[in-house]
Design a protein around this motif. Structure first.
Motif, PDB file in Angstrom:
ATOM      1  N   UNK A  77       0.840  -1.140  -0.010  1.00  0.00           N
ATOM      2  CA  UNK A  77      -0.052  -0.176   0.180  1.00  0.00           C
ATOM      3  C   UNK A  77       0.787   1.267   0.059  1.00  0.00           C
ATOM      4  N   UNK A  78       0.861   2.024  -0.983  1.00  0.00           N
ATOM      5  CA  UNK A  78       1.635   3.166  -1.143  1.00  0.00           C
ATOM      6  C   UNK A  78       0.643   4.271  -0.741  1.00  0.00           C
ATOM      7  N   UNK A  79       1.053   4.925   0.269  1.00  0.00           N
ATOM      8  CA  UNK A  79       0.102   5.952   0.867  1.00  0.00           C
ATOM      9  C   UNK A  79       0.529   7.417   0.845  1.00  0.00           C
ATOM     10  N   UNK A  80      -0.094   8.317   0.503  1.00  0.00           N
ATOM     11  CA  UNK A  80       0.185   9.765   0.150  1.00  0.00           C
ATOM     12  C   UNK A  80       0.976  10.238   1.481  1.00  0.00           C
ATOM     13  N   UNK A  81       2.102  10.659   1.285  1.00  0.00           N
ATOM     14  CA  UNK A  81       2.797  11.150   2.444  1.00  0.00           C
ATOM     15  C   UNK A  81       3.726  10.114   3.110  1.00  0.00           C
ATOM     16  N   UNK A  82       3.789   8.841   2.760  1.00  0.00           N
ATOM     17  CA  UNK A  82       4.398   7.740   3.340  1.00  0.00           C
ATOM     18  C   UNK A  82       4.947   7.119   2.313  1.00  0.00           C
ATOM     19  N   UNK A  83       5.925   7.309   1.448  1.00  0.00           N
ATOM     20  CA  UNK A  83       6.244   6.372   0.425  1.00  0.00           C
ATOM     21  C   UNK A  83       6.937   5.225   0.928  1.00  0.00           C
ATOM     22  N   UNK A  84       7.813   5.239   1.971  1.00  0.00           N
ATOM     23  CA  UNK A  84       8.567   4.016   2.231  1.00  0.00           C
ATOM     24  C   UNK A  84       7.805   3.149   3.243  1.00  0.00           C
ATOM     25  N   UNK A  85       6.501   3.015   2.852  1.00  0.00           N
ATOM     26  CA  UNK A  85       5.592   2.214   4.187  1.00  0.00           C
ATOM     27  C   UNK A  85       6.217   0.541   3.736  1.00  0.00           C
ATOM     28  N   UNK A  86       6.227  -0.243   4.750  1.00  0.00           N
ATOM     29  CA  UNK A  86       6.455  -1.707   4.610  1.00  0.00           C
ATOM     30  C   UNK A  86       5.014  -2.149   4.385  1.00  0.00           C
ATOM     31  N   UNK A  87       5.304  -3.459   3.579  1.00  0.00           N
ATOM     32  CA  UNK A  87       4.051  -3.934   3.253  1.00  0.00           C
ATOM     33  C   UNK A  87       3.229  -4.756   4.342  1.00  0.00           C
ATOM     34  N   UNK A  88       1.740  -4.728   4.116  1.00  0.00           N
ATOM     35  CA  UNK A  88       1.178  -5.361   5.287  1.00  0.00           C
ATOM     36  C   UNK A  88       0.918  -6.681   4.776  1.00  0.00           C
ATOM     37  N   UNK A  89       0.411  -7.452   5.730  1.00  0.00           N
ATOM     38  CA  UNK A  89       0.482  -8.869   5.512  1.00  0.00           C
ATOM     39  C   UNK A  89      -1.164  -9.136   5.836  1.00  0.00           C
ATOM     40  N   UNK A 101      -6.043  -6.834   7.490  1.00  0.00           N
ATOM     41  CA  UNK A 101      -4.590  -6.851   7.546  1.00  0.00           C
ATOM     42  C   UNK A 101      -3.751  -6.227   8.695  1.00  0.00           C
ATOM     43  N   UNK A 102      -2.385  -6.565   8.561  1.00  0.00           N
ATOM     44  CA  UNK A 102      -1.733  -6.163   9.781  1.00  0.00           C
ATOM     45  C   UNK A 102      -0.364  -5.432   9.304  1.00  0.00           C
ATOM     46  N   UNK A 103       0.174  -4.379   9.544  1.00  0.00           N
ATOM     47  CA  UNK A 103       1.454  -3.803   9.358  1.00  0.00           C
ATOM     48  C   UNK A 103       2.086  -3.194  10.592  1.00  0.00           C
ATOM     49  N   UNK A 104       3.561  -3.150  10.191  1.00  0.00           N
ATOM     50  CA  UNK A 104       4.419  -2.753  11.328  1.00  0.00           C
ATOM     51  C   UNK A 104       4.092  -1.089  11.649  1.00  0.00           C
ATOM     52  N   UNK A 105       3.848  -0.597  12.686  1.00  0.00           N
ATOM     53  CA  UNK A 105       3.720   0.707  13.014  1.00  0.00           C
ATOM     54  C   UNK A 105       4.867   1.285  13.391  1.00  0.00           C
ATOM     55  N   UNK A 106       4.897   2.364  14.256  1.00  0.00           N
ATOM     56  CA  UNK A 106       6.102   3.051  14.569  1.00  0.00           C
ATOM     57  C   UNK A 106       6.541   2.493  16.123  1.00  0.00           C
ATOM     58  N   UNK A 107       7.746   2.659  16.407  1.00  0.00           N
ATOM     59  CA  UNK A 107       8.312   2.224  17.690  1.00  0.00           C
ATOM     60  C   UNK A 107       8.009   0.941  18.304  1.00  0.00           C
ATOM     61  N   UNK A 108       7.826   0.080  17.022  1.00  0.00           N
ATOM     62  CA  UNK A 108       7.466  -1.412  17.319  1.00  0.00           C
ATOM     63  C   UNK A 108       6.223  -1.695  17.580  1.00  0.00           C
ATOM     64  N   UNK A 109       5.109  -0.893  17.198  1.00  0.00           N
ATOM     65  CA  UNK A 109       3.840  -0.977  17.260  1.00  0.00           C
ATOM     66  C   UNK A 109       3.354  -1.793  15.982  1.00  0.00           C
ATOM     67  N   UNK A 110       2.019  -2.484  16.215  1.00  0.00           N
ATOM     68  CA  UNK A 110       1.669  -2.922  15.017  1.00  0.00           C
ATOM     69  C   UNK A 110       0.162  -2.451  14.733  1.00  0.00           C
ATOM     70  N   UNK A 111      -0.112  -1.970  13.337  1.00  0.00           N
ATOM     71  CA  UNK A 111      -1.771  -1.623  13.168  1.00  0.00           C
ATOM     72  C   UNK A 111      -2.374  -2.648  12.343  1.00  0.00           C
ATOM     73  N   UNK A 112      -3.637  -2.828  12.764  1.00  0.00           N
ATOM     74  CA  UNK A 112      -4.723  -3.709  12.261  1.00  0.00           C
ATOM     75  C   UNK A 112      -5.874  -3.075  11.552  1.00  0.00           C
ATOM     76  N   UNK A 113      -6.104  -3.385  10.370  1.00  0.00           N
ATOM     77  CA  UNK A 113      -7.183  -2.877   9.771  1.00  0.00           C
ATOM     78  C   UNK A 113      -8.116  -3.878   9.281  1.00  0.00           C
ATOM     79  N   UNK A 114      -9.510  -4.018   9.596  1.00  0.00           N
ATOM     80  CA  UNK A 114     -10.497  -4.906   9.389  1.00  0.00           C
ATOM     81  C   UNK A 114     -11.687  -4.195   8.890  1.00  0.00           C
ATOM     82  N   UNK A 115     -12.183  -4.856   7.760  1.00  0.00           N
ATOM     83  CA  UNK A 115     -13.215  -4.350   7.129  1.00  0.00           C
ATOM     84  C   UNK A 115     -14.456  -5.642   7.168  1.00  0.00           C
ATOM     85  N   UNK A 116     -15.376  -5.421   7.739  1.00  0.00           N
ATOM     86  CA  UNK A 116     -16.548  -6.345   7.768  1.00  0.00           C
ATOM     87  C   UNK A 116     -17.902  -6.086   7.114  1.00  0.00           C
ATOM     88  N   UNK A 117     -18.424  -7.165   6.581  1.00  0.00           N
ATOM     89  CA  UNK A 117     -19.780  -6.917   6.055  1.00  0.00           C
ATOM     90  C   UNK A 117     -20.665  -8.045   6.447  1.00  0.00           C
TER      91      UNK A 117
END
Length: 177
Positions: A77-89, A101-117
């Motif tokens: 995912x290439x985000x505006x203003x964040x060209x060096x983003x690591x890939x999500x899984x 999906x999950x991806x690395x955040x800052x300072x060893x954090x993880x970010x999770x995004x979930x879409x449910x229908x």
């Protein structure tokens, strides 16, 4: 003078280690939903077309899934203003129901995004959840509640428009997490 600089540096290092330890398991969650006047299958068609996300998803410049939309896949995912983003899984794929999906955040954090229908009278309830675990969550609680909500609302509106909803029919129930 050098002694003062070393003492200050040591104190900052200790404060940083304490902050990382204390906030390591902190969690921040924001969830918002919308009722879409289309079937879950129609919504899933849009969500599963990852390479087309930049056409409607605010903030995305490019999106690609490799090899296919399945658990364990790489989500670039290439985000505006964040060209060096690591890939999500990709964590979860339940066709017509859930994508996360999950991806690395800052300072060893993880970010999770979930879409449910889920099917509902008159269409589909679409739920978007963002969850952060780690030191970044501590910072998000302090500074980002409104920014996350505003971003979710922008994504939900954009999805509705992508699915052909007229602007005067947009309905965005506010969700609180």
């Amino acid at each position: 003078m050098l002694k003062k600089i070393l003492v200050c540096s040591a104190l900052l290092l200790v404060a940083f280690v304490v902050m990382m330890t204390v906030t390591g398991q902190t969690e921040f969650t924001r969830e918002d939903e919308v009722l879409l006047a289309t079937s879950p299958a129609e919504v899933w068609t849009v969500l599963s077309a990852v390479e087309q996300w930049p056409q409607w998803w605010p903030g995305f410049e490019a999106a690609k899934v490799t090899p296919a939309l399945q658990p364990g896949a790489r989500l670039d995912l290439s985000l505006k203003g964040d060209p060096g983003s690591k890939p999500a899984i990709v964590e979860t794929v339940v066709p017509g129901r859930k994508l996360s999906w999950v991806r690395d955040g800052i300072l060893g954090s993880t970010t999770h995004t979930s879409l449910r229908l889920s099917g509902a009278t008159g269409g589909t309830v679409f739920v978007m959840q963002s969850r952060i675990r780690g030191p970044q969550a501590f910072l998000a609680r302090i500074t980002s509640q409104e920014r996350f909500s505003g971003y979710h609302q922008a994504v939900l509106k954009s999805l509705q428009l992508r699915l052909g909803a007229a602007p005067d029919t947009l309905r965005l129930p506010a969700g609180d997490a």
